[in-house]
Design a protein around this motif. Sequence first.
Motif, mmCIF file in Angstrom:
data_model
loop_
_atom_site.group_PDB
_atom_site.id
_atom_site.type_symbol
_atom_site.label_atom_id
_atom_site.label_comp_id
_atom_site.label_asym_id
_atom_site.label_seq_id
_atom_site.Cartn_x
_atom_site.Cartn_y
_atom_site.Cartn_z
ATOM 1 N N TYR A 1 40.444 53.423 37.704
ATOM 2 C CA TYR A 1 39.768 52.626 36.691
ATOM 3 C C TYR A 1 40.583 52.410 35.417
ATOM 4 O O TYR A 1 40.466 51.368 34.777
ATOM 5 C CB TYR A 1 38.433 53.279 36.316
ATOM 6 C CG TYR A 1 37.470 53.397 37.475
ATOM 7 C CD1 TYR A 1 37.148 52.296 38.263
ATOM 8 C CD2 TYR A 1 36.884 54.611 37.798
ATOM 9 C CE1 TYR A 1 36.271 52.396 39.327
ATOM 10 C CE2 TYR A 1 36.000 54.727 38.858
ATOM 11 C CZ TYR A 1 35.702 53.620 39.629
ATOM 12 O OH TYR A 1 34.833 53.723 40.684
ATOM 13 N N ALA B 1 29.870 52.045 39.015
ATOM 14 C CA ALA B 1 31.319 51.820 39.058
ATOM 15 C C ALA B 1 31.689 50.672 38.118
ATOM 16 O O ALA B 1 31.119 49.576 38.224
ATOM 17 C CB ALA B 1 31.765 51.503 40.478
ATOM 18 N N THR C 1 34.142 48.739 38.081
ATOM 19 C CA THR C 1 34.685 47.566 38.770
ATOM 20 C C THR C 1 33.574 46.692 39.334
ATOM 21 O O THR C 1 33.799 45.520 39.639
ATOM 22 C CB THR C 1 35.612 48.009 39.911
ATOM 23 O OG1 THR C 1 34.963 49.021 40.693
ATOM 24 C CG2 THR C 1 36.923 48.553 39.378
ATOM 25 N N LEU D 1 38.322 48.761 31.531
ATOM 26 C CA LEU D 1 39.182 48.930 32.696
ATOM 27 C C LEU D 1 40.634 48.643 32.366
ATOM 28 O O LEU D 1 40.943 47.882 31.441
ATOM 29 C CB LEU D 1 38.726 47.989 33.816
ATOM 30 C CG LEU D 1 37.378 48.308 34.463
ATOM 31 C CD1 LEU D 1 36.922 47.128 35.300
ATOM 32 C CD2 LEU D 1 37.468 49.552 35.311
ATOM 33 N N ALA E 1 42.877 47.120 37.314
ATOM 34 C CA ALA E 1 41.515 47.248 37.821
ATOM 35 C C ALA E 1 40.662 46.062 37.397
ATOM 36 O O ALA E 1 39.780 45.616 38.131
ATOM 37 C CB ALA E 1 40.894 48.543 37.314
#
Length: 685
Positions: free
Chosen positions: A210, A237, A239, A277, A281
């Motif tokens: 990340y 998460a 992402t 991030l 990422a």
Amino acid sequence: MSRKSSKPARKVQAAPRRSLPVRMARGIARLLWKLSLRTVQLGLIVFAGAVLWFYVQLPAAEDLLDGRERGSVQMRDRHGELFAWRGEQGLVVPASQMSEDLRNAVVATEDKRFWRHFGVSPRGMLGAIRINLREGRGPLQGHGGSTITQQVVKLSFLGDLPTLQRKVLEIPYAVAMELAYSKEEILSIYMNRAYLGASANGFEAASQRYFGISASEVDVPQSAMLAGLLTAPSRYAPTSDLSRAQNRSQVILRLMHEQGYIGDAEFAQARANPAVLSAAAQRRSGGYFADWIMESGPDFLTSDTAEDVVISTTFDPAIQRAAEDGLTSVFEDLVREGSEAQAAVVVLSADGAVRGMVGGRAIGGAGTFNRATQALRQPGSAFKPFVYTAGLEQGVNASDFFVDRPVTIDIPGSGPWTPQNYGRTNLGPMSMAEAFARSTNTVAVVVSETAGRDNVIATARAMGLDSEMTNTPALALGASETTLLDITGAYATLLNRGRRAEPYGMRQVRLRDGDTLLLEAQPGLGDQVISERNAGIVTWMMTQVIEAPYGTGARASLGDRSVAGKTGTTQEARDAWFIGFSGDYVVGVWMGYDDNTPLTGVTGGGLPAEIWKRVMRGVHRGLTPTTLPVVVPIRPQPQAPARTAGAGSRGAGGSAPLPQAPRRVDEGLAGVVEGLLRGLLGGNN
């Protein structure tokens, strides 16, 4: 003489006799008390025995740090930078070497009494049961009240057991762990085994995934975001949803502040500046490319690897962004909002190295359907370069003239078949190059039947088209299905002057923890599968598709950069293609619906050509134009015989030359008028 006592004798009274029910009740109580003591004693003995049993079976703490069932795959681009992760990522690092902020965030989130309890927290378990009942769930549903030690037991040994059975066994197992390991060792096991989303197992892998840094370097906001993943790693998460992950991290920061791990100033600073991030990422680029590598590579080094491997690839992030931007911009600018039409793009270097891949409009999607490699679709007229190449290889002269007129072929078992041009018009005599640039179907069928369908199939296969091809007259019009990657790779053979270039994306595979080379590709051009001259002629004909006033691909022009290409539109416009190349790159574009719904108002020379042009502009930004390897044939002479086909002129499988007819030579005003009309009317796409 004895003296008698003056005190009267004391009268002793007997104790009152209790009733039988009272005596029975007291007896039962005494019995129950004794049974309870014996039960507690027996329970303690059983519990101690269980603790001892688990204690002697526990392995060394370092053996529990990596709990993955299989290895991981990391992919690096052509510049050596990490861009994609697959498999179960894991990087073992002791908790003592991780950031103190990260350790504090984990303890504050999961088990604030971790440093004081002996593996089990009765207060925490009772509190969890109370919360579950208050929220309308069962006592063991929802909040578990498990300590970090109990979670380590679950992660290491009891994860597959039913909830009630696991909860019973967790307690003696946790006590045994506390006896066998130090608190630092237990925390290390937990922080290395916990799943944290995006294929990352453990906080070191998650930090790299990340933030692009080690777990020893993460600051307070990053630590809070990572610790927040423990509750629901897929949901939180970053992402998947960065804002959701940031909101969750605010909860962790509050816990850290309340428990004294961070002061007021640090708390305010972290809340105002949540973690973001890393650039790699954040881009999430290369998802489709990475999926293709995992599918095309050997299973024992990709999906089923038992080792942690690093794959060096041909992927170019700048080219990938150009491909994504070109596709996205066309849909944003020129396609109606809400359209479910799909598109795919493939970019190859001349030697077949795949530099970028977009498998659909879900940019960056991973694990989704890849229309560049998995969708089998009819290429339509995008197949015609193979037809004309086969014709040249079999002796058809580039200077020949052809007559565009109705062609009917009798197919045994099916009856007569008459192909139609795109505009359902016939323009009469024309040169081979003009027929190709106009994408005239009748002439393509004549060339295919003259060369012989078996030879067309053999030529297409030699150039790199590996999909199944059906030996029918409709072969010439791209009736057999293929993938975008295969047909784009086959076009590269023309750019390479007739030498085959196989698409590839994997360069090297090495073990992550060493220099052991497991696999290495041997890139380079293959055999000479067609003559260099004929490859040059077809390349020149493809330039006319874009440059000639009657070409179907004029929209793909890059101005001062010479390019070659071919349009393709299938029956009822279910598929639209544009595939072509410069002197440096080959780019293929497909557009259509996943359910084969016909496109509305779209041909290969329309939106696919526009996508192709925008992608090519991005790919070539800053590059000096490279000359295409063209061979310009001798200009056709009007007196040359013209090849034609009349009704019933061919059978289904023969390969003898079609009959020839003299080319009609127009003179005077009639010839001028027909020439002007031919220049104004469009051909097939």
